[in-house]
Write a protein that holds these residues in place. Structure first.
Motif, PDB file in Angstrom:
ATOM      1  N   THR A 165      -7.218  -8.779  -2.893  1.00  0.00           N
ATOM      2  CA  THR A 165      -8.553  -8.787  -3.494  1.00  0.00           C
ATOM      3  C   THR A 165      -8.955  -7.391  -3.980  1.00  0.00           C
ATOM      4  OG1 THR A 165      -9.677  -8.352  -1.372  1.00  0.00           O
ATOM      5  CG2 THR A 165      -9.248 -10.653  -1.959  1.00  0.00           C
ATOM      6  N   ARG A 166      -8.149  -6.391  -3.614  1.00  0.00           N
ATOM      7  CA  ARG A 166      -8.453  -5.011  -3.990  1.00  0.00           C
ATOM      8  C   ARG A 166      -7.782  -4.670  -5.322  1.00  0.00           C
ATOM      9  NH1 ARG A 166      -6.847  -1.493   1.133  1.00  0.00           N
ATOM     10  NH2 ARG A 166      -7.684   0.140  -0.210  1.00  0.00           N
TER      11      ARG A 166
ATOM     12  N   ASN B 101      -6.603  -1.946  -6.530  1.00  0.00           N
ATOM     13  CA  ASN B 101      -5.500  -0.970  -6.556  1.00  0.00           C
ATOM     14  C   ASN B 101      -4.123  -1.621  -6.508  1.00  0.00           C
ATOM     15  OD1 ASN B 101      -6.220  -1.609  -3.748  1.00  0.00           O
ATOM     16  ND2 ASN B 101      -4.608  -0.153  -3.210  1.00  0.00           N
TER      17      ASN B 101
ATOM     18  N   SER C 141      -8.537  -6.526   5.231  1.00  0.00           N
ATOM     19  CA  SER C 141      -8.759  -5.402   6.143  1.00  0.00           C
ATOM     20  C   SER C 141      -9.984  -5.733   6.988  1.00  0.00           C
ATOM     21  CB  SER C 141      -8.985  -4.113   5.349  1.00  0.00           C
ATOM     22  OG  SER C 141      -7.852  -3.811   4.572  1.00  0.00           O
TER      23      SER C 141
ATOM     24  N   SER D  88     -12.505  -1.067   9.143  1.00  0.00           N
ATOM     25  CA  SER D  88     -12.235   0.171   8.424  1.00  0.00           C
ATOM     26  C   SER D  88     -11.387   1.115   9.270  1.00  0.00           C
ATOM     27  CB  SER D  88     -13.557   0.869   8.070  1.00  0.00           C
ATOM     28  OG  SER D  88     -13.317   2.099   7.422  1.00  0.00           O
TER      29      SER D  88
ATOM     30  N   ASP E 265       0.821  -1.212   0.000  1.00  0.00           N
ATOM     31  CA  ASP E 265       0.000   0.000   0.000  1.00  0.00           C
ATOM     32  C   ASP E 265       0.852   1.258   0.000  1.00  0.00           C
ATOM     33  OD1 ASP E 265      -2.507  -1.282   0.062  1.00  0.00           O
ATOM     34  OD2 ASP E 265      -2.307  -1.643   2.215  1.00  0.00           O
TER      35      ASP E 265
ATOM     36  N   ASP F 212      -3.880  -6.413   0.711  1.00  0.00           N
ATOM     37  CA  ASP F 212      -5.152  -7.095   0.444  1.00  0.00           C
ATOM     38  C   ASP F 212      -5.251  -7.272  -1.062  1.00  0.00           C
ATOM     39  OD1 ASP F 212      -7.696  -8.025   0.134  1.00  0.00           O
ATOM     40  OD2 ASP F 212      -8.667  -6.471   1.353  1.00  0.00           O
TER      41      ASP F 212
END
Length: 242
Positions: free
Chosen positions: A48-49, A51, A71, A74, A18, A46
């Motif tokens: 699965t995201r 980005n 995650s 939040s 990230d 993550d």
């Protein structure tokens, strides 16, 4: 570069997906190879995201192991926790002499300090925005903009002129102080010792941040020091005044 010695020590490379760009990976791994062998290369996120999609091709090409971390809540970064836990597990194996932490996140400051307390070398890599406490917690910290500049003309780092360098009081003082600390009775100091002394004080010091590929090129460009080459070693003397 300042005071890098090639070695074959075993390193664990831990990347925060990230907080790192896939565009830097080639330059990053080439830099790490100067410090030792990247025996473990893991990247956390993550997956699965969407980005993180740009990372996937790089993972295969450079044999980097992706670690999946959902995650759970939040606003809470579970990825950071997973990286920290793995770092401590790897520390206790006793296999690694050093750790490479790739992130601009200050959350890893305590981890870097803890690894150093255990006698391990810590090499940090992050963007210029990295908080100073994280930089200071590492033995050496390299800004990843350097790697972007190596592959993109648009990202080229401005090479500072002699006038700009001499006007940088902090830089000139760093050199003079390091030369004084490392010099022999005649006032001459080996360049490698000067570089190591500077990095001990400022882990993020790097001649490439000023637009010069080598420490010797930077010292020469400043124009305030005598420089001699003896038996393949470069020596500096602080004799000229600003």
């Amino acid at each position: 570069m300042a005071g890098i010695e090639e070695t074959n020590i075993s390193l664990a490379v831990l990347i925060d997906a990230d907080n790192a760009s896939p565009s830097i990976i080639e330059g990053l791994l080439a830099e790490i190879a100067k410090y030792g062998t990247a025996s473990v290369k893991r990247i956390y996120g993550d997956w699965t995201r969407p980005n993180l999609g740009q990372w996937k091709e790089k993972l295969l090409e450079y044999s980097i192991q992706p670690i999946q971390q959902f995650s759970y809540t939040s606003g809470k970064n579970a990825t950071d926790s997973a990286l920290i836990i793995d770092a401590m597990d790897l520390l206790y194996t006793g296999t690694f002499s050093g750790f490479c932490l790739v992130s601009s996140d200050s959350d890893f400051t305590r981890l870097a300090a803890r690894l150093r307390e255990a006698g391990k070398r810590v090499y940090g890599f992050g963007e210029q925005k990295t908080p100073k406490p994280m930089v200071a917690a590492c033995d050496r910290f390299t800004y990843t903009e350097i790697f972007s500049a190596e592959v993109s003309e648009e990202a080229q780092i401005h090479r500072k002129s002699a006038r700009e360098l001499r006007g940088d009081t902090k830089l000139v003082t760093l050199f003079r102080t390091a030369i004084d600390a490392c010099s022999d009775e005649s006032g001459w100091a080996q360049l490698s010792g000067v570089g190591s002394n500077i990095v001990k004080q400022f882990p993020d010091f790097d001649s490439r941040n000023y637009g010069y590929g080598k420490l010797s090129d930077l010292a020469s460009a400043i124009g305030l020091f005598e420089i001699e080459k003896r038996e393949q070693r470069i020596w500096l003397k602080s004799s000229k005044k600003k």
